[in-house]
Motif scaffolding. Sequence first.
Motif, PDB file in Angstrom:
ATOM      1  N   UNK A  64      -9.095   9.803  -9.037  1.00 58.36           N
ATOM      2  CA  UNK A  64      -9.407  11.156  -9.503  1.00 58.36           C
ATOM      3  C   UNK A  64      -9.339  11.208 -11.031  1.00 58.36           C
ATOM      4  N   UNK A  65     -10.466  11.393 -11.668  1.00 61.85           N
ATOM      5  CA  UNK A  65     -10.548  11.257 -13.127  1.00 61.85           C
ATOM      6  C   UNK A  65      -9.768  12.335 -13.864  1.00 61.85           C
ATOM      7  N   UNK A  66      -9.623  13.508 -13.249  1.00 57.34           N
ATOM      8  CA  UNK A  66      -8.877  14.574 -13.912  1.00 57.34           C
ATOM      9  C   UNK A  66      -7.389  14.258 -14.013  1.00 57.34           C
ATOM     10  N   UNK A  67      -6.932  13.209 -13.309  1.00 54.55           N
ATOM     11  CA  UNK A  67      -5.523  12.827 -13.365  1.00 54.55           C
ATOM     12  C   UNK A  67      -5.218  11.848 -14.499  1.00 54.55           C
ATOM     13  N   UNK A  68      -6.242  11.262 -15.107  1.00 50.11           N
ATOM     14  CA  UNK A  68      -5.998  10.156 -16.028  1.00 50.11           C
ATOM     15  C   UNK A  68      -5.195  10.584 -17.259  1.00 50.11           C
ATOM     16  N   UNK A  69      -5.602  11.662 -17.911  1.00 46.26           N
ATOM     17  CA  UNK A  69      -4.884  12.082 -19.120  1.00 46.26           C
ATOM     18  C   UNK A  69      -3.450  12.497 -18.789  1.00 46.26           C
ATOM     19  N   UNK A 113       0.831  -1.191   0.000  1.00 46.93           N
ATOM     20  CA  UNK A 113       0.000   0.000   0.000  1.00 46.93           C
ATOM     21  C   UNK A 113       0.873   1.250   0.000  1.00 46.93           C
ATOM     22  N   UNK A 114       0.433   2.258  -0.741  1.00 51.57           N
ATOM     23  CA  UNK A 114       1.143   3.527  -0.791  1.00 51.57           C
ATOM     24  C   UNK A 114       0.112   4.652  -0.693  1.00 51.57           C
ATOM     25  N   UNK A 115       0.313   5.558   0.269  1.00 51.04           N
ATOM     26  CA  UNK A 115      -0.614   6.667   0.436  1.00 51.04           C
ATOM     27  C   UNK A 115      -0.189   7.841  -0.434  1.00 51.04           C
ATOM     28  N   UNK A 116      -1.169   8.439  -1.113  1.00 53.70           N
ATOM     29  CA  UNK A 116      -0.900   9.603  -1.937  1.00 53.70           C
ATOM     30  C   UNK A 116      -1.803   9.634  -3.150  1.00 53.70           C
ATOM     31  N   UNK A 117      -1.654  10.682  -3.952  1.00 51.33           N
ATOM     32  CA  UNK A 117      -2.411  10.811  -5.199  1.00 51.33           C
ATOM     33  C   UNK A 117      -1.678  10.075  -6.310  1.00 51.33           C
ATOM     34  N   UNK A 118      -2.432   9.520  -7.218  1.00 52.33           N
ATOM     35  CA  UNK A 118      -1.814   8.822  -8.332  1.00 52.33           C
ATOM     36  C   UNK A 118      -0.875   9.705  -9.119  1.00 52.33           C
ATOM     37  N   UNK A 119      -1.244  10.962  -9.299  1.00 51.27           N
ATOM     38  CA  UNK A 119      -0.447  11.888 -10.096  1.00 51.27           C
ATOM     39  C   UNK A 119       0.919  12.132  -9.464  1.00 51.27           C
TER      40      UNK A 119
END
Length: 221
Positions: free
Chosen positions: A145-150, A116-122
């Motif tokens: 968070x969908x805005x991070x996908x692109x 496990x890793x805590x944080x935002x995907x971006x």
Amino acid sequence: MPEMTPQRWEHTTTYIRELFCREDSLLAGLMPAATAKGLPAIDAGALTGRLLELLARITSAKLAIEVGTLAGYSGIWIARGLCEHGRLLTVEVSSTHLDLARENFAKAGLADRILQRQGRGIDVLPALLKERGEACADLVFLDAAREEYIPLLPTVHSLLRRGGVLAIDNALHAKRFVPDPYAPGEPPDVMDQTNRALAAHPGFDSILVPLGNGVAIGVRK
């Protein structure tokens, strides 16, 4: 060809779920218990979970990366499809979600297979790329968070080995039903933009599978 009415679609998805995607008692009770503790009822669901398990098996995944752990529902599906000694690295912003997921992974007998890793995907995925290098992953699942996908597409492409698979949840339905025509002045839907970006990406062969809320799938060339 028979018309695909809403009722026929409901019957179709029920048919697929009952034949191919049966949950065991742990998975069936996981999200009801999680929502009772205040987590949102936004798990991937059995149809998508089974697809993820099969993608892990098809790729003989030694390392799978998931962005969006929630209570661990989709992570359990993925981890069950890993090859022997394979690992899932799951990324989540909320420490509360991570704590509950950790409990559920242990109940599933998968605690030693999931990191496990805590944080935002971006933030976390570029760090993983630096730590582990290019072509380190066999499967990446995005469900946060969908805005991070692109913005994440170049990083995901670098993380995946050739033939590795990217799966993105909610490709057909998030805040709106993605294929519906836009009303005058309506801004582009972020999942529509994501689907178009994946379809046009020169480094992926891609398709959108209409299971659950839709799963966009790209195979790294």
